[in-house]
Enzyme design. Structure first.
Site, short mmCIF file in Angstrom:
data_model
loop_
_atom_site.label_atom_id
_atom_site.label_comp_id
_atom_site.label_asym_id
_atom_site.label_seq_id
_atom_site.Cartn_x
_atom_site.Cartn_y
_atom_site.Cartn_z
N SER A 39 0.85 -1.16 -0.07
CA SER A 39 -0.04 -0.07 -0.08
C SER A 39 0.92 1.23 0.14
O SER A 39 0.50 2.35 -0.70
CB SER A 39 -0.96 -0.26 0.99
OG SER A 39 -0.18 -0.31 2.39
N SER A 40 2.13 1.29 0.71
CA SER A 40 2.84 2.39 0.59
C SER A 40 4.53 1.95 0.19
O SER A 40 5.17 2.37 -0.02
CB SER A 40 2.82 3.01 1.89
OG SER A 40 3.43 2.46 3.01
N GLY A 41 4.53 0.34 0.34
CA GLY A 41 5.94 -0.02 0.13
C GLY A 41 6.04 -0.42 -1.57
O GLY A 41 5.09 -0.29 -2.18
N TYR A 150 -2.89 7.58 15.99
CA TYR A 150 -1.58 6.88 15.43
C TYR A 150 -0.87 6.59 16.57
O TYR A 150 -0.39 5.44 16.94
CB TYR A 150 -0.88 7.60 14.45
CG TYR A 150 0.53 6.98 14.09
CD1 TYR A 150 0.49 6.13 13.19
CD2 TYR A 150 1.65 7.77 14.78
CE1 TYR A 150 1.85 5.45 13.13
CE2 TYR A 150 2.80 7.15 14.38
CZ TYR A 150 3.11 5.95 13.60
OH TYR A 150 4.39 5.67 13.27
N ARG A 274 1.80 24.00 10.47
CA ARG A 274 0.53 23.40 10.51
C ARG A 274 0.35 23.21 11.66
O ARG A 274 0.82 22.73 12.77
CB ARG A 274 0.93 22.09 9.24
CG ARG A 274 1.35 22.62 7.98
CD ARG A 274 2.00 21.12 7.55
NE ARG A 274 3.03 20.60 8.20
CZ ARG A 274 4.05 20.00 7.90
NH1 ARG A 274 3.72 19.13 6.65
NH2 ARG A 274 4.95 19.50 8.49
N1 LIG Z 1 9.71 6.60 9.22
C1 LIG Z 1 9.92 7.01 10.68
O1 LIG Z 1 10.39 7.97 10.95
C2 LIG Z 1 9.15 6.22 11.92
C3 LIG Z 1 9.48 6.39 12.96
C4 LIG Z 1 8.92 5.72 13.71
C5 LIG Z 1 8.06 4.74 13.75
N2 LIG Z 1 7.87 4.27 12.47
C6 LIG Z 1 7.38 2.96 12.29
O2 LIG Z 1 8.12 2.10 11.61
C7 LIG Z 1 7.43 1.12 10.60
C8 LIG Z 1 7.82 1.37 9.41
O3 LIG Z 1 7.68 2.72 8.81
P1 LIG Z 1 8.40 3.36 7.26
O4 LIG Z 1 8.59 4.50 7.67
O5 LIG Z 1 9.29 2.25 6.84
O6 LIG Z 1 6.82 3.29 6.72
P2 LIG Z 1 6.52 2.96 5.23
O7 LIG Z 1 5.17 3.17 4.73
O8 LIG Z 1 7.50 2.81 4.08
O9 LIG Z 1 6.41 1.30 5.52
C9 LIG Z 1 5.09 0.65 5.86
C10 LIG Z 1 5.05 -0.58 4.98
O10 LIG Z 1 3.81 -1.34 5.52
C11 LIG Z 1 3.27 -1.74 4.56
N3 LIG Z 1 1.59 -1.99 4.99
C12 LIG Z 1 0.92 -0.88 5.40
N4 LIG Z 1 -0.19 -1.30 5.71
C13 LIG Z 1 -0.23 -2.55 5.61
C14 LIG Z 1 -1.13 -3.67 5.78
N5 LIG Z 1 -2.33 -3.69 6.27
N6 LIG Z 1 -0.62 -4.98 5.41
C15 LIG Z 1 0.63 -5.33 5.11
N7 LIG Z 1 1.26 -4.29 4.80
C16 LIG Z 1 1.11 -2.99 5.09
C17 LIG Z 1 3.36 -0.54 3.43
O11 LIG Z 1 2.88 -1.10 2.05
C18 LIG Z 1 4.85 -0.30 3.54
O12 LIG Z 1 5.66 -0.99 2.94
C19 LIG Z 1 5.95 1.50 10.76
O13 LIG Z 1 5.27 0.67 11.86
C20 LIG Z 1 6.21 3.05 11.28
O14 LIG Z 1 4.79 3.21 12.32
C21 LIG Z 1 8.64 5.02 11.42
#
Ligand SMILES: NC(=O)c1ccc[n+]([C@@H]2O[C@H](COP(=O)([O-])OP(=O)(O)OC[C@H]3O[C@@H](n4cnc5c(N)ncnc54)[C@H](O)[C@@H]3O)[C@@H](O)[C@H]2O)c1
Length: 315
Positions: A39-41, A150, A274
């Site tokens: 979905s976002s990957g 969230y 914002r």
């Molecule tokens: N990027 C940051 O700064 C940050 C900070 C703190 C925590 N996080 C956490 O780290 C994790 C990864 O974040 P990221 O920045 O890589 O985001 P991202 O959006 O790149 O990765 C999230 C992944 O989860 C997949 N996904 C979403 N919903 C899904 C579902 N229902 N079933 C299967 N797959 C699903 C998406 O396709 C994506 O590949 C998340 O749990 C996020 O909350 C990120």
């Protein structure tokens, strides 16, 4: 000690942090199964590791019951759970959808980890669990009152991880990264500020800074974060740990560093802050150092240079 042939199931493994973790696991000799609904990957993020033949991608929503069967069949030693609805504004607009993916989806993944006999689950938590009123630098032991659905969901899953450890003996670690940046971060929507600035600069456009540039964030490079997740395969049992640099960097200074490294001469535009934007953010990483032997080691300028290189290749 994890065997060289250890297996990891990585939810969200096609995403920004997840795919960088998958690459590291493969480098370390792990066999990896990614569960991601894309979905976002992006499947492309996994192409280098897939070419090495040690990664399989299962395109599946973590809310599907079949996740349990997929995990049972793969029989992972460690489950890394990073799949999430990652947008704070979306969580405010659609709290049910956020909880559906981030709470109910996580319960499904916890069930899959337990039923498949995994030794441990490592979950991605968030600094959003602290809320804006927390004393800084935020420590894991402080009272936490999230300001967003969230943040509330990410706090709830810490409790569910604990519940599964009590009820089923499933070992767990929750890692709460601060502002992660690096190659493969999404610059669209409300992706990280580094990605937004780097993409704008690569496209020759001046980015917008919301506020006067004095708001601070705690930036941590994605390679360092992936290393923390790797270490959490065998350390930090039962802990909730901040994963951060512990350094506050004003967003205006961040832009100056990016512009200098990219030799970009345009000044940023400034706009009103914002709604919901916080003035300061910084997490104390001391507990992760003690529990995981982990410390952020990539200097900001070095991480920014690697990030800019990646964005420059894409544009
Ligand atoms: N990027 C940051 O700064 C940050 C900070 C703190 C925590 N996080 C956490 O780290 C994790 C990864 O974040 P990221 O920045 O890589 O985001 P991202 O959006 O790149 O990765 C999230 C992944 O989860 C997949 N996904 C979403 N919903 C899904 C579902 N229902 N079933 C299967 N797959 C699903 C998406 O396709 C994506 O590949 C998340 O749990 C996020 O909350 C990120």
């Amino acid at each position: 000690m994890i065997e060289p042939t250890a297996r990891a199931l990585v939810t969200g493994g096609a995403g920004f942090i997840g795919s960088n973790l998958v690459d590291l696991l493969v480098d370390e000799g792990w066999e990896v199964l990614v569960v991601d609904d894309l979905s976002s990957g992006h499947a492309d993020h996994l192409s280098a590791s897939r070419r090495r033949g040690r990664v399989k991608l299962h395109t599946l929503d973590i809310r599907e019951e079949s996740v349990v069967g997929v995990a049972e069949h793969f029989h992972p030693h460690v489950v890394y759970h990073l799949a999430a609805q990652v947008s704070v504004p979306v969580s405010v607009l659609e709290p049910h959808r956020d909880a559906d993916v981030n709470v109910l989806g996580t319960i499904n993944v916890l069930t899959a980890a337990h039923r498949s006999g995994a030794d441990r689950i490592v979950l991605a938590g968030s600094a959003a669990t602290y809320g804006s009123a927390v004393k800084l630098p935020a420590r894991e032991t402080y009272a936490r009152h999230p300001d967003s659905p969230y943040g509330a969901a990410k706090k709830a899953i810490e409790d569910y991880a604990h519940v599964f450890s009590v009820q089923h003996g499933l070992d767990f670690v929750v890692l709460a990264p601060s502002n992660v940046y690096g190659p493969r971060q999404d610059a669209s929507g409300e992706g990280g500020v580094v990605a937004i600035f780097a993409a704008a600069v690569a496209a020759g456009k001046e980015p917008t800074i919301f506020g006067d540039g004095t708001a601070t964030r705690d930036f941590v490079f994605v390679d360092d974060v992936a290393d923390a997740f790797l270490r959490a395969a065998s350390r930090g049992s039962g802990r909730n740990l901040n994963i951060s640099s512990g350094v506050e960097t004003p967003v205006g200074e961040l832009y100056d560093s990016i512009a200098r490294l990219a030799r970009f001469r345009k000044s940023p535009r400034f706009n009103d802050p914002r709604p919901g934007d916080i003035d300061r953010s910084v997490l104390d990483p001391g507990a992760a150092e003690r529990s995981l032997g982990w410390k952020a080691w990539t200097p900001l300028e070095e991480g920014l240079a690697k990030t800019l290189e990646w964005f420059a290749k894409r544009f």
